[in-house]
Design a protein around this motif. Sequence first.
Motif, PDB file in Angstrom:
ATOM      1  N   GLU A 288       0.813  -1.214   0.000  1.00 20.47           N
ATOM      2  CA  GLU A 288       0.000   0.000   0.000  1.00 20.47           C
ATOM      3  C   GLU A 288       0.846   1.264   0.000  1.00 20.47           C
ATOM      4  OE1 GLU A 288      -2.480  -0.392   3.392  1.00 20.47           O
ATOM      5  OE2 GLU A 288      -3.920  -1.736   2.397  1.00 20.47           O
ATOM      6  N   ASN A 289       2.015   1.203   0.634  1.00 15.51           N
ATOM      7  CA  ASN A 289       2.844   2.402   0.747  1.00 15.51           C
ATOM      8  C   ASN A 289       3.934   2.492  -0.313  1.00 15.51           C
ATOM      9  OD1 ASN A 289       2.187   3.923   3.483  1.00 15.51           O
ATOM     10  ND2 ASN A 289       1.965   1.725   3.860  1.00 15.51           N
ATOM     11  N   LYS A 290       4.395   1.338  -0.799  1.00 19.91           N
ATOM     12  CA  LYS A 290       5.481   1.354  -1.779  1.00 19.91           C
ATOM     13  C   LYS A 290       5.178   0.527  -3.020  1.00 19.91           C
ATOM     14  CE  LYS A 290       9.361   2.351   1.285  1.00 19.91           C
ATOM     15  NZ  LYS A 290       9.811   3.536   0.558  1.00 19.91           N
ATOM     16  N   HIS A 291       3.933   0.037  -3.130  1.00 22.50           N
ATOM     17  CA  HIS A 291       3.510  -0.783  -4.276  1.00 22.50           C
ATOM     18  C   HIS A 291       4.437  -1.976  -4.509  1.00 22.50           C
ATOM     19  CE1 HIS A 291       0.334   1.981  -5.441  1.00 22.50           C
ATOM     20  NE2 HIS A 291       1.173   2.960  -5.202  1.00 22.50           N
ATOM     21  N   GLY A 292       4.928  -2.517  -3.422  1.00 17.25           N
ATOM     22  CA  GLY A 292       5.749  -3.713  -3.516  1.00 17.25           C
ATOM     23  C   GLY A 292       7.137  -3.487  -4.066  1.00 17.25           C
ATOM     24  N   ILE A 293       7.559  -2.231  -4.188  1.00 16.28           N
ATOM     25  CA  ILE A 293       8.877  -1.933  -4.766  1.00 16.28           C
ATOM     26  C   ILE A 293       9.966  -2.236  -3.750  1.00 16.28           C
ATOM     27  CG2 ILE A 293      10.366  -0.101  -5.655  1.00 16.28           C
ATOM     28  CD1 ILE A 293       7.822   1.306  -6.641  1.00 16.28           C
ATOM     29  N   ASP A 294      10.960  -2.990  -4.195  1.00 20.73           N
ATOM     30  CA  ASP A 294      12.122  -3.270  -3.354  1.00 20.73           C
ATOM     31  C   ASP A 294      13.131  -2.150  -3.583  1.00 20.73           C
ATOM     32  OD1 ASP A 294      14.303  -4.183  -1.993  1.00 20.73           O
ATOM     33  OD2 ASP A 294      14.213  -6.222  -2.773  1.00 20.73           O
ATOM     34  N   GLU A 295      13.132  -1.184  -2.663  1.00 12.93           N
ATOM     35  CA  GLU A 295      13.978  -0.002  -2.826  1.00 12.93           C
ATOM     36  C   GLU A 295      15.454  -0.361  -2.852  1.00 12.93           C
ATOM     37  OE1 GLU A 295      14.649   4.119  -0.333  1.00 12.93           O
ATOM     38  OE2 GLU A 295      12.643   3.225  -0.384  1.00 12.93           O
ATOM     39  N   SER A 296      15.845  -1.312  -2.044  1.00 16.04           N
ATOM     40  CA  SER A 296      17.258  -1.697  -1.969  1.00 16.04           C
ATOM     41  C   SER A 296      17.748  -2.274  -3.285  1.00 16.04           C
ATOM     42  CB  SER A 296      17.465  -2.726  -0.848  1.00 16.04           C
ATOM     43  OG  SER A 296      17.085  -2.195   0.395  1.00 16.04           O
ATOM     44  N   GLU A 297      16.904  -3.071  -3.931  1.00 15.74           N
ATOM     45  CA  GLU A 297      17.295  -3.688  -5.199  1.00 15.74           C
ATOM     46  C   GLU A 297      17.512  -2.630  -6.270  1.00 15.74           C
ATOM     47  OE1 GLU A 297      15.465  -6.795  -8.509  1.00 15.74           O
ATOM     48  OE2 GLU A 297      14.621  -6.720  -6.490  1.00 15.74           O
ATOM     49  N   ILE A 298      16.620  -1.654  -6.344  1.00 18.94           N
ATOM     50  CA  ILE A 298      16.770  -0.569  -7.320  1.00 18.94           C
ATOM     51  C   ILE A 298      18.010   0.240  -6.999  1.00 18.94           C
ATOM     52  CG2 ILE A 298      15.706   1.551  -8.196  1.00 18.94           C
ATOM     53  CD1 ILE A 298      12.995   0.288  -7.661  1.00 18.94           C
ATOM     54  N   TRP A 299      18.207   0.490  -5.707  1.00 16.15           N
ATOM     55  CA  TRP A 299      19.347   1.293  -5.266  1.00 16.15           C
ATOM     56  C   TRP A 299      20.671   0.656  -5.680  1.00 16.15           C
ATOM     57  CZ3 TRP A 299      17.679   5.768  -4.360  1.00 16.15           C
ATOM     58  CH2 TRP A 299      18.426   6.710  -3.671  1.00 16.15           C
ATOM     59  N   ASP A 300      20.768  -0.651  -5.512  1.00 13.64           N
ATOM     60  CA  ASP A 300      22.015  -1.350  -5.809  1.00 13.64           C
ATOM     61  C   ASP A 300      22.361  -1.319  -7.292  1.00 13.64           C
ATOM     62  OD1 ASP A 300      22.279  -1.956  -3.155  1.00 13.64           O
ATOM     63  OD2 ASP A 300      21.402  -3.963  -3.323  1.00 13.64           O
ATOM     64  N   GLN A 301      21.359  -1.160  -8.151  1.00 13.85           N
ATOM     65  CA  GLN A 301      21.587  -1.197  -9.591  1.00 13.85           C
ATOM     66  C   GLN A 301      21.932   0.162 -10.181  1.00 13.85           C
ATOM     67  OE1 GLN A 301      18.033  -2.976 -11.176  1.00 13.85           O
ATOM     68  NE2 GLN A 301      18.550  -5.032 -10.460  1.00 13.85           N
ATOM     69  N   LEU A 302      21.743   1.235  -9.381  1.00 15.11           N
ATOM     70  CA  LEU A 302      22.046   2.568  -9.891  1.00 15.11           C
ATOM     71  C   LEU A 302      23.547   2.837  -9.840  1.00 15.11           C
ATOM     72  CD1 LEU A 302      19.257   4.792  -8.270  1.00 15.11           C
ATOM     73  CD2 LEU A 302      19.493   4.207 -10.681  1.00 15.11           C
ATOM     74  N   PRO A 303      24.092   3.517 -10.849  1.00 17.50           N
ATOM     75  CA  PRO A 303      25.513   3.913 -10.787  1.00 17.50           C
ATOM     76  C   PRO A 303      25.709   4.943  -9.681  1.00 17.50           C
ATOM     77  CG  PRO A 303      24.436   4.887 -12.707  1.00 17.50           C
ATOM     78  CD  PRO A 303      23.464   3.906 -12.115  1.00 17.50           C
ATOM     79  N   SER A 304      26.913   5.017  -9.140  1.00 17.35           N
ATOM     80  CA  SER A 304      27.174   5.840  -7.955  1.00 17.35           C
ATOM     81  C   SER A 304      26.830   7.310  -8.165  1.00 17.35           C
ATOM     82  CB  SER A 304      28.645   5.703  -7.545  1.00 17.35           C
ATOM     83  OG  SER A 304      29.498   6.093  -8.615  1.00 17.35           O
ATOM     84  N   GLY A 305      27.130   7.856  -9.351  1.00 13.65           N
ATOM     85  CA  GLY A 305      26.855   9.274  -9.605  1.00 13.65           C
ATOM     86  C   GLY A 305      25.385   9.597  -9.496  1.00 13.65           C
ATOM     87  N   ILE A 306      24.552   8.791 -10.149  1.00 16.64           N
ATOM     88  CA  ILE A 306      23.102   9.002 -10.097  1.00 16.64           C
ATOM     89  C   ILE A 306      22.589   8.728  -8.692  1.00 16.64           C
ATOM     90  CG2 ILE A 306      20.882   8.196 -10.974  1.00 16.64           C
ATOM     91  CD1 ILE A 306      22.204   7.586 -13.608  1.00 16.64           C
ATOM     92  N   LYS A 307      23.144   7.699  -8.053  1.00 22.69           N
ATOM     93  CA  LYS A 307      22.696   7.319  -6.707  1.00 22.69           C
ATOM     94  C   LYS A 307      22.876   8.474  -5.724  1.00 22.69           C
ATOM     95  CE  LYS A 307      23.885   3.209  -5.447  1.00 22.69           C
ATOM     96  NZ  LYS A 307      24.681   2.069  -4.925  1.00 22.69           N
ATOM     97  N   ILE A 308      24.014   9.166  -5.804  1.00 21.77           N
ATOM     98  CA  ILE A 308      24.276  10.285  -4.891  1.00 21.77           C
ATOM     99  C   ILE A 308      23.288  11.420  -5.136  1.00 21.77           C
ATOM    100  CG2 ILE A 308      25.936  12.092  -4.290  1.00 21.77           C
ATOM    101  CD1 ILE A 308      28.160  10.075  -4.804  1.00 21.77           C
ATOM    102  N   ASP A 309      23.065  11.774  -6.404  1.00 30.82           N
ATOM    103  CA  ASP A 309      22.148  12.870  -6.725  1.00 30.82           C
ATOM    104  C   ASP A 309      20.725  12.544  -6.293  1.00 30.82           C
ATOM    105  OD1 ASP A 309      24.186  14.351  -7.791  1.00 30.82           O
ATOM    106  OD2 ASP A 309      23.847  13.694  -9.862  1.00 30.82           O
ATOM    107  N   VAL A 310      20.280  11.307  -6.527  1.00 27.95           N
ATOM    108  CA  VAL A 310      18.934  10.907  -6.113  1.00 27.95           C
ATOM    109  C   VAL A 310      18.829  10.911  -4.590  1.00 27.95           C
ATOM    110  CG1 VAL A 310      17.259   9.024  -6.121  1.00 27.95           C
ATOM    111  CG2 VAL A 310      18.515   9.556  -8.201  1.00 27.95           C
ATOM    112  N   SER A 311      19.878  10.442  -3.917  1.00 26.59           N
ATOM    113  CA  SER A 311      19.890  10.424  -2.451  1.00 26.59           C
ATOM    114  C   SER A 311      19.773  11.830  -1.885  1.00 26.59           C
ATOM    115  CB  SER A 311      21.161   9.751  -1.939  1.00 26.59           C
ATOM    116  OG  SER A 311      21.238   8.414  -2.356  1.00 26.59           O
ATOM    117  N   MET A 312      20.509  12.771  -2.473  1.00 29.05           N
ATOM    118  CA  MET A 312      20.449  14.158  -2.007  1.00 29.05           C
ATOM    119  C   MET A 312      19.053  14.726  -2.206  1.00 29.05           C
ATOM    120  SD  MET A 312      23.171  15.297  -0.575  1.00 29.05           S
ATOM    121  CE  MET A 312      23.082  17.081  -0.744  1.00 29.05           C
TER     122      MET A 312
END
Length: 451
Positions: free
Chosen positions: A287-311
Amino acid sequence: MIHPNSTYKRIWDLFVFICITYFAIEVPLRLVFHQKLTSGVNAWERFIQIIFGIDLILNFFTAIIRERLLIQNRKIVAKSYLKTWFLIDFLSAFPFDLFGGFFFAYFGVTDSLKILRLLRSVRVFELFKSLRMLALGADSEDRFKLLEVINPMTFRLIFFVYWTTLFAHWVACGWIHLSPEFLTDKDMFTRYIRALYWSVTTLTTIGYGDITPTTNKQTIYTMGVMILGVGIYGYVIGNIATLLSNLDISRVTFQEKLNTINSFIKYKKIPPHLANRIRSYYVNLWENKHGIDESEIWDQLPSGIKIDVSMFLHNHLISVVPFFKHAPEELKREVVLELKPAYYMKGDMIFREGDVPHNMYFLSKGHVEVIKEKTGELLATLNSGSFFGEMSLIDDSLRTATIKAGSYCDVYTLSRDAFQEILRHHPSFDKHIQEIANERKVHQSQSKHPN
């Protein structure tokens, strides 16, 4: 050279698409009903022909994309266009009516040549594909990369409905052309509606038999339409079945996961109260995340994009922490990268009074209750955007209160070990943290031994 994914080119393609659709509907109707053009309609069609002519010229000056590479060489672009769409575009834009005497003298036809404008309808697929795509990074080096803005299955369905409707219209016009005697006592609109009705019932293989062929030409034409109708019917059923099965892939995946969990609960003979908590956790996660595994998506992002999205996602969370307010931007970027998602159900104990601290918590969604364990007193309620357990990062003191989830909580944790590693890279900020820790120890000592 014109960029193929520019906003203006998209708008132009949309306008050309509308013009093509107009001709695809209007030309067959005018030919089968032998209608003469009014001055207004004639001016409009002349305008559209000019649009087609301009589009033909623009195609020589529009860059092309091959294998994700933008090609702007004019010779290559022109050669590619001449080999593909040039002839069709030329025939659909050529003003045959202005040379009626010549074509009548040598070919015996004039107005019928306007049917060649329908050839441009085959370009609708290319325009459809162009309109469903979105250019990425219009001002960057990757501006030629594309992103689908319409789900492929949805696009196929829209495209199929468009072409089926257009084809049914053409079949209806063909029936009227082969049947001059068809409902001659009725007005033009009624004749067309009845012919379209025959077209739809034949293409869908229903065929009520209230309108039947009487001549050999009509019979042969009907058999051809029936054969096409069988293919269209099978294609429709197959696509609708596929579309429905893929309508909500995430929900299907979640249901499969829930079935696996139920099997696990049954196999391990987990007590009902624990089983319900497990199921409740996954339902809330859906209901809150539509079953999305945030960690799995996070691990697949390149570091540059990951930092910008995190910020973007977490900068507001850490900025409310007093000792992070004046932290260097580089340190903040490292901190947000170390945040880990965690979820708690209503009633879960996040930590208890007297526990050894290991993490700091940022509350993204939900609310928690701060409780004095010994007395059960509710000290405070923290809502979304709050933080707690921050002192675990700078000293070794035990937890001074119990934190209990008052609802489903979406939190992010920062471990003490990760924070200490970050401080090694920022010695000046490490010194600042030590000063805060010393001040806190002095304050605790004074509170125990007041003057």
